[in-house]
Enzyme design. Sequence first.
Site, PDB file in Angstrom:
ATOM      1  N   GLY A 131     -17.375  18.913  13.463  1.00  0.00           N
ATOM      2  CA  GLY A 131     -18.316  18.464  14.351  1.00  0.00           C
ATOM      3  C   GLY A 131     -19.015  19.878  15.006  1.00  0.00           C
ATOM      4  N   SER A 191     -20.872  21.514   8.666  1.00  0.00           N
ATOM      5  CA  SER A 191     -20.535  20.716   7.628  1.00  0.00           C
ATOM      6  C   SER A 191     -18.890  20.601   7.055  1.00  0.00           C
ATOM      7  CB  SER A 191     -21.566  20.715   6.584  1.00  0.00           C
ATOM      8  OG  SER A 191     -21.644  19.640   5.666  1.00  0.00           O
ATOM      9  N   ASP A 248     -25.601  19.427   2.280  1.00  0.00           N
ATOM     10  CA  ASP A 248     -24.450  20.173   2.757  1.00  0.00           C
ATOM     11  C   ASP A 248     -23.579  20.120   1.268  1.00  0.00           C
ATOM     12  OD1 ASP A 248     -25.447  19.936   5.224  1.00  0.00           O
ATOM     13  OD2 ASP A 248     -24.053  18.482   5.812  1.00  0.00           O
TER      14      ASP A 248
END
Length: 523
Positions: free
Chosen positions: A169, A173, A220
């Site tokens: 978080g 990523s 990501d």
Amino acid sequence: MAAELPIPIYTSLDQLYSDLGDAANHAVRWNALVEEFEARFGRKPAYIARAPGRVNLIGEHIDYALFGVLPAAVERDILIACAPRAGGADLDGGVRAQNVAAQYTPAEFAPARGAQDGQWFLAIDPKALRWESYVKAGYYGVLNTFFDDPAEGVPVPIDILVTGTVPAGSGLSSSAAMVVASTLAFLAANDRLAGMTKGRLVGMAVQNEIRVGVNSGGMDQAASVISTPASALHVSFYPRLHAAPTTLPTTRARASFVLANSRVTSQKAAHARTRYNLRVVETRAAARVLIHKLGLPLKAEDERPTLREVVGRLGSEPDEGWAPEDKSVLRAALRKALEVVDVLKPEGEHTGVTVETMAEWAGMDVGAFRRLFVDWIDVEATYFELYKRTRHVFEEALRVLAFRDACATFAASPSPSPAESEAVLKELGRLMDASMESCSTLYECSCPELDELTAIARRAGAYGSRLTGAGWGGCTVSLVAEAAVPAFIETLQREYAPYAGLEGAALAEVVFATKPSAGACGE
Ligand code: NG1
């Protein structure tokens, strides 16, 4: 090109970390993981999959609109040790998944084929997200790609042990790193790694991350898989995945990217209905409205176009797409798009529009519009901010091009003067600040803590500072002169209230300079 290269498989850590010069530090972690695996499962792991987190330098929330972005892999990574387990038929494809971190409790699961459709199924609850959901998301890719047809046999039972240094978080990523590492682990254990290209691995990981409830773009996963040390990666998605390493001026201009964690956890999956996924819907709905309002061609009645496709149609892009290296055509089309974006501004006080207005603007009946856009992914809103989101996307896409240009011009200079170094850092910083402002005001994906942390960073002498990743918490990235990094970190520690009392390793855990690192691999 980079996406067509195979996944690297190393037999020693120096091969992986040689460019980073700290294989020894990492060896301690890798060895500890091997020992822990042996202690828990009674044999050595057959394979260790590694996937790094990433920092996005610029290009926020535009990957799912299919515009190019500029992330770099960071040194922090997820490692998954795994080994197939000998077992009977009842163990087909069964997984014992454990995590070194005690707060992530062990899980056991096995995939099953649906009685009706014969499709593989693994239970993932996006509302009560558990760590092993990301492991399952990776597993799905391998099941659907290699074991789709029952004649292809069944996957082996497997034990896995996960460890990681990418904070969850934090906008770095960890989720994509988990899904990529898990995909790699299941591929390796099932002997399906041969011939797997980086591009294909990215595709599998993106598709399966969606199972965790976030309709993410591919940035990501691409950064985690394709990155090379000391470079950022320009990743574009339209008309197909294309990745090109971009040399950063930081080494020769003596500057660093410093990451600072706001200590607000970005609850991307939990708030997806009103934040991330709502942004995805807003940009798609805006694209459809633009097509109608500007009289551009529509490919099908139920088309849910992206803003990148709108820009292509506005600039009469050929079907095979513009050459990825030809930035001038895309730039011209983006400028043209910005000239007409005001058609998304409603009359009256509110900046957003209702479903009824969007449907009318798209020339569609409300029911059909609702089915296509609002019921497509689970979102919740009364007003949809088409104008603000679209302006951000077009301007941010232009900033990515400008950032790349500045990097390329500097890289082409054989021996840059101090004035040239200062100028390029200022230009990159300016673009980062503008990106932050836009994320905060137009895209509304910042939060008070990120606004404050970036403001402190600027006061502390950063060339530029912005949030990185989805936002609503997580990390900032600041461009700072190398010699000024220690003083910069000190100022952040002093002025940002959530850092009060932090020092030494605890401070280094939340603020640290980063070196762009290598992408996913196995050992
Ligand atoms: P984070 O939350 O940093 O992983 C997310 C998306 C990206 C991109 C950024 C915003 C996932 C896995 N990633 O990043 O694709 O859209 O937000 O630029 O959801």
